[in-house]
Design an enzyme around this catalytic site. Structure first.
Site, PDB file in Angstrom:
ATOM      1  N   ASN A 202       0.868  -1.223  -0.169  1.00  0.00           N
ATOM      2  CA  ASN A 202      -0.250  -0.025   0.085  1.00  0.00           C
ATOM      3  C   ASN A 202       0.969   1.172   0.171  1.00  0.00           C
ATOM      4  OD1 ASN A 202      -1.562   2.044   0.714  1.00  0.00           O
ATOM      5  ND2 ASN A 202      -3.066   0.878   1.892  1.00  0.00           N
ATOM      6  N   CYS A 207      -5.515   3.665  -3.846  1.00  0.00           N
ATOM      7  CA  CYS A 207      -6.536   3.202  -3.999  1.00  0.00           C
ATOM      8  C   CYS A 207      -6.916   2.051  -4.575  1.00  0.00           C
ATOM      9  CB  CYS A 207      -7.616   4.471  -4.601  1.00  0.00           C
ATOM     10  SG  CYS A 207      -7.537   6.060  -3.759  1.00  0.00           S
ATOM     11  N   HIS A 454     -11.764   1.717   1.609  1.00  0.00           N
ATOM     12  CA  HIS A 454     -10.471   0.516   1.216  1.00  0.00           C
ATOM     13  C   HIS A 454     -10.895  -0.141   0.064  1.00  0.00           C
ATOM     14  CE1 HIS A 454      -7.239  -1.727   2.521  1.00  0.00           C
ATOM     15  NE2 HIS A 454      -7.711  -2.676   2.437  1.00  0.00           N
ATOM     16  N   ASP A 471      -5.613  -8.223  -0.683  1.00  0.00           N
ATOM     17  CA  ASP A 471      -6.033  -7.090   0.089  1.00  0.00           C
ATOM     18  C   ASP A 471      -4.439  -6.358   0.432  1.00  0.00           C
ATOM     19  OD1 ASP A 471      -6.802  -5.066   1.918  1.00  0.00           O
ATOM     20  OD2 ASP A 471      -7.740  -6.392   3.259  1.00  0.00           O
TER      21      ASP A 471
END
Length: 1107
Positions: A202, A207, A454, A471
């Site tokens: 991340n 996004c 998220h 994720d």
């Protein structure tokens, strides 16, 4: 992507920044979570899917009247824990509503407590629920961070805007949904080991990009094509999309840990947070695919993008009564499907091909036939092997001028048959031999509201039954239910978890739902899910990436073996000469800029000296090393030479004895003495009375300080004995008169004192490592010509100098001018310099505002006149120092302005249809009567004796008539309008049975099967007489408002009490409805004028004249 950071309380940050309300904190560790079985009131051995959760609703009445800065909700219990909402009605030092989830009993919890919760906070829109603002996050609460949430939840202007629907009848509704979970250490999980796949890091604000990249990577045919794009070893990934994507895909395929995306985002120019906020996933997909398509031209993989993703549809218009048809073929790479009003993908496709009738005023102009009734629609010529469906979860609402998220339930099948119902989606030209049966490959999910959230993806890379959740850095195995049904959205009923609280099970909206689907055609899946191995990757790329990997492994190994090595930093005379007067002025050297050696701990120091001999060409016998020491006054100086015994020890042992503060490294000064031929010679024996001093020379004419050398002196000797040596160092005549100073310390302030040349070094308390600064003695008459005539004044200047960037408060993003100042400048010094720069005679008309380092904006409140002592106080913001100040030029001196209250008053002319805004400035102790008297001198009255009144208008309702005696100091014109108007003659002569009533405009809207009243326009008072009918009153209202007959005939009239309309007939006696005579609080009863809000807006003129 969830952006989180702790921050100080007056932070005004970007929208998705999440902060604890209280003090500064360290960045917290990301944690992964599962259910919390040990919490009270939870089912034993609870499965992962159902952690304790609950929703709490808080109605806050008289919201705009709340005076306290903080406002707490009542306590509610989730997962056996007590929680409450903390709210700042006027913002936590920002112009936004601030809202946090707070651990209600944090003060009484045992030492070391912590708990983990995922939660959302919402401000409910009471007119349209879909416009409710909801933000979600997760946090590990502890004693230092017992509350967490959003400092800038929503703009106060939006919250208090009557048209928006967040405050209705001055009531705010806040909701919290809290899910309590048990903490599991995030770092122990190994995605590659558990799943065979790795995640993407991340990078902060990318996004939806990680989800999209994982989806594209797991289309092997696409990955193979990317690998086969020609790139060269001279390309740089940050400047070449093909190479950046090849590099990323290679690392995803062969790396053991998560992969960074920065090179890729740089390669297509989206390397800022704004880039991702201003576009959506569809645009990113198109940018990537178009750029790749362009780069593939003329190569072996030309056309791959089209072959995989391109389909075609036919737009047609067909006349009904004549033989005429117009068609146009168009290509698509993805399809945008409606979610709103559609229960599943098939319903969206039905809507996509729906036939529109062109008739009546909307007839079609057919070339030779003129205007004709026709039908218009779209049919598909062919679908691509990889079908990308963008679900329209985000829509722009024109009525509200804002984006909204559609969280409705929307189903999508594992197998999608686009040949259904006899091929109703296909055009006549479609090839019916192709079987359009698709299987689901990926589900891209957004969790959160329209203002952020998220993103993650569920993918089954080989189309087997095993799904994986990607994720960011973490990849986990998931079942089909989690990937499909749980991403449909809609509402879910939560089981009761807390008896006695929220006794009935409640439904809550699921804010996690699919926004993009990828399907692969069954007949093409073997070709698309192909094998990709090393031979598909260009040799130079493999070499480059292997080299990168080796460097990474090397660094990792270095880190792992760090405990086996000692870092030794060696400073020499050359370093001091290079740095002093350029990089540094105080002390002797910046150790980060000297030669560094990584030496195995067990090696003896004598062996290390041999390496120094090779490196610097100085024989071992001519080297002498000094240890550095940090003194109590925070200076850092050479302290003593190493002893011969110490040089026989290992470097690891030496590091430990050298200095506990810097025990990660061993810092040394290498003393080398030079003979007359400038070659190294043996260092002199150092006796107890020998002192090693370092010398800096200062030139006031050039304002220059430099290192000129070092000397051993006897502690019993006197400075006067070495003056000729110092003059030689400086290049002066041997008998030049010079002054000496000792540089003692510089933190927190500079201490530099003259040295008496006639007393001994010992008497002056000089010791090894001390610094002596010297300069020519200046005649008294020439001192004035230098800014900094002596060493102390120069060091004081250097220590406190600050380049300040000044910006006009009206243009807060642009530097206007820069000034060099001292941090010790007083408030008056600063404004005088600014006034001088601006050519202004009166510095007291300058008003300054400090900079918020976190939001990169001006602080909300300006600096008061002489409100701070020094420039340094103006520049500090919590633990950060800024170099930016904002200025305004006022029309009156600031001390005078601070004694005044400024009010914006809208004056409504009695006969003209106009409103003029006047800015009134009066002393704070003035009354409303003074405001009215001041206004009379500015406005045009209908007649000289007209009387004025001041009203408070809020939500298109009149809440208050201000008594003339009321003090203006506490009147707030920020959230409600102050309106001034003439008092009509009829109101001055009220009969005993006359009523003064409120009259408001309104319209009705139905939301969630409930009728809502929306007020708009300008409210007013009206006198009604006893026995007067509505018909009579209507005549007066029409005349007052000057509404044309045609429009007025459509208006309806109602008596409203507490928001409920009771419609009136022309014959009704209006006064019988209004039993209350007072007007205070009477806004709850009013005569309502129902009509559409299309009246021309009044002309608003801003009167710039101020008192």
């Amino acid at each position: 992507m969830t952006v989180m950071a702790p921050a100080p309380i007056d932070q005004q940050e970007d929208e998705e920044m999440l902060v604890p309300q209280s003090d500064l904190t360290d960045n917290h560790q990301p944690m992964e979570v599962v259910a919390q079985p040990e919490a009270a009131n939870t089912v034993e051995n609870q499965p992962v899917e159902d952690p304790p959760s609950s929703r709490f609703t808080w109605r806050i009445e008289n919201f705009s009247r709340l005076n306290a800065k903080k406002h707490y909700s009542e306590v509610f219990v989730v997962g056996g824990y007590k929680w409450r909402i903390l709210l700042f009605p006027k913002g936590n030092n920002v112009d936004h509503l601030s809202m946090y989830l707070d651990v209600a009993d944090s003060a009484s919890l045992p030492y070391g407590w912590s708990r983990y919760a995922q939660f959302s906070l919402a401000v409910v829109n009471q007119i349209h629920n879909k416009y409710s603002i909801r933000k979600d996050t997760q946090h590990q609460f502890n004693a230092r961070e017992s509350d967490w949430g959003f400092t800038s939840f929503m703009p106060l202007g939006e919250l208090y805007d009557p048209c928006r629907g967040y405050l209705v009848n001055d009531t705010l509704i806040v909701e919290a949904e809290v899910v309590v979970r048990r903490i599991v250490d995030y770092w122990t999980y190994d995605s590659k080991k558990e799943t065979g796949y790795v995640g993407l890091k991340n990078q902060g604000a990318t996004c939806y990009m990680n989800s999209l990249l994982q989806t594209l990577y797991h289309i092997p045919y696409f990955r193979k094509a990317v690998y086969h794009m020609p790139t060269t070893e001279n390309d740089m990934p940050s400047g070449s999309i093909p190479l950046a994507l090849q590099s990323l895909f290679y690392k995803l395929q062969y790396s053991d840990s998560s992969v960074a995306t920065k090179e890729l985002t740089k390669s297509f120019g989206w390397d800022t947070h704004d880039s991702f906020m201003q576009h959506d996933v569809q645009e990113l997909n198109r940018v990537l695919c178009e750029k790749l398509e362009d780069k593939m031209k003329g190569t072996v993989v030309e056309g791959t993008i089209q072959q995989l993703f391109e389909g075609h549809h036919m737009n047609y218009i067909e006349c009904i009564n004549v033989d005429y048809k117009s068609t146009r073929k168009e290509s698509f790479y993805d399809l945008q499907l409606d979610v709103k009003g559609c229960h599943d993908v098939y319903a969206s496709f039905d809507k996509y091909v729906e036939v529109e009738r062109l008739e009546g005023d909307n007839k079609y102009h057919a070339e030779q036939y003129g205007l004709q009734d026709a039908k218009k629609g779209v049919l598909f010529i062919d679908f691509p092997p990889v079908l990308q469906l963008q679900l329209k979860r985000f829509e722009y609402d024109f009525m509200r001028d804002t984006m909204v998220k559609i969280n409705d339930r929307y189903e999508f099948p594992l197998q999608l048959d686009l040949d259904r119902d006899g091929g109703k989606y296909l055009s006549p030209d479609a090839d019916r031999r192709v079987r359009n049966l698709y299987t689901l490959h990926s589900v891209l999910v957004h969790s959160g509201g329209v203002h952020g959230g998220h993103y993650y993806a569920f993918i089954r890379p080989t189309l087997s039954d095993q799904w994986y959740k990607f994720d960011d850095e973490r990849v986990t195995k998931e079942d089909m239910k989690r990937a499909l049904e749980e991403q449909y959205g809609g509402e879910e009923e939560l089981p009761q978890t807390n008896p006695g609280f929220n006794n009935t099970p409640f439904k809550f909206t699921k804010y996690s739902n699919a926004y993009m689907l990828v399907y692969i055609r069954e007949s093409d899946k073997d070709k698309i899910i192909c094998n990709v191995d090393e031979k598909d990757i260009a040799e130079h790329l493999r070499e480059r990436l292997k080299k990168e990997q080796e460097e990474k492994e090397h660094k990792k190994k270095e880190k792992a073996e760090a405990h086996l090595y000692t870092i030794i930093k060696v400073a020499r005379d050359d370093d001091l000469a290079e740095q002093i007067g350029k990089d540094i002025y105080f002390d002797l050297v910046d150790h980060d800029k000297v030669r560094s050696f990584r030496i195995q701990k067990q090696i003896t120091f004598n062996v290390f000296k041999e390496e120094i001999a090779k490196e610097f060409g100085i024989p071992v016998q001519f080297q002498r090393f000094w240890l550095w020491a940090k003194r109590q006054n925070h200076t850092y100086r050479p302290n003593r030479p190493l002893t011969p015994l110490e040089e026989t020890q290992s470097v690891g042992t030496l590091r430990e004895v050298s200095n506990k503060v810097h025990n990660a490294e061993l810092r040394l000064f290498l003393e080398v003495e030079l003979g007359l031929d400038l070659r190294p010679i043996a260092p002199p024996d150092k006796m107890k009375e020998d002192i090693l001093l370092f010398f800096k020379h200062y030139n006031p004419e050039k304002e220059e300080l430099r290192f000129v050398g070092r000397l051993f002196v006897k502690s019993t000797g006197k400075p006067i004995e070495i003056l000729s040596k110092l003059n030689k160092m400086a290049g002066y005549a041997p008998d030049e008169e010079i002054n000496l100073y000792e540089e003692i310390k510089f933190e927190p302030s500079v201490m530099c004192e003259p040295i008496d040349k006639k007393i001994t070094f010992r008497a002056s308390q000089l010791e090894d490592g001390d610094i002596v600064c010297f300069q020519k003695s200046l005649p008294v008459e020439s001192i004035e010509q230098f800014r900094y005539p002596d060493v102390p004044s120069f060091l004081e200047y250097v220590h406190n100098r600050q380049i300040v960037h000044f910006r006009s408060l009206e243009k807060p993003k642009e530097d206007d001018f820069c000034l060099e100042m001292s941090r010790l400048y007083t408030y008056d010094d600063v404004v005088e310099r600014v006034a001088q720069q601006l050519g202004l005679n009166d510095p007291s008309k300058i008003r300054l505002t400090s900079h918020n380092c976190y939001s990169q904006q001006p602080k909300p409140q300006p600096i008061k006149y002489r409100g701070v002592d020094h420039l340094s106080d103006m520049l500090v913001h919590y633990n950060q120092t800024s170099d930016i100040l904002y200025y305004e030029v006022l029309d009156i001196p600031l001390p005078e302005l601070q004694g005044l209250k400024t009010l914006k008053v809208a004056f409504h002319h009695a006969t003209k249809d106009e409103v003029v805004i006047h800015t009134i400035r009066l002393p704070k102790q003035s009354t409303v009567g003074d405001v009215i008297n001041d206004l009379k001198t500015k406005v045009e009255l209908s007649h000289p004796d007209a009387e004025l009144r001041l009203l408070e208008v809020f939500y298109h309702k009149i809440y208050k008539i201000f008594p003339p005696s009321e003090k203006i100091e506490n009147i707030n014109d920020q959230y409600w309008t102050l309106r001034a108007e003439e008092i009509p003659e009829e109101e001055k002569n009220l009969g005993p049975n006359d009523r003064l009533i409120h009259v408001y405009h309104f319209t009705k809207e139905t939301a969630q099967n409930q009728m809502q009243i929306l007020n708009f326009g300008e409210p007013f008072f009206l006198v009604i007489h006893e026995g007067e009918t509505l018909a009579e009153i209507k005549v007066r209202i029409q005349k007052k408002l000057q509404v044309p007959d045609e429009d007025f005939a459509k208006w309806k009239f109602a008596f409203l009490s507490l928001g409920r309309p009771e419609y009136l007939q022309d014959s009704d006696i209006v006064s019988s409805r209004f039993q209350r005579r007072d007007v205070y609080g009477a806004w709850e009863q009013y005569l309502g004028l129902e009509h559409s809000d299309n009246a021309p807006k009044r002309a608003y003129a801003a009167n710039q004249d101020v008192t």
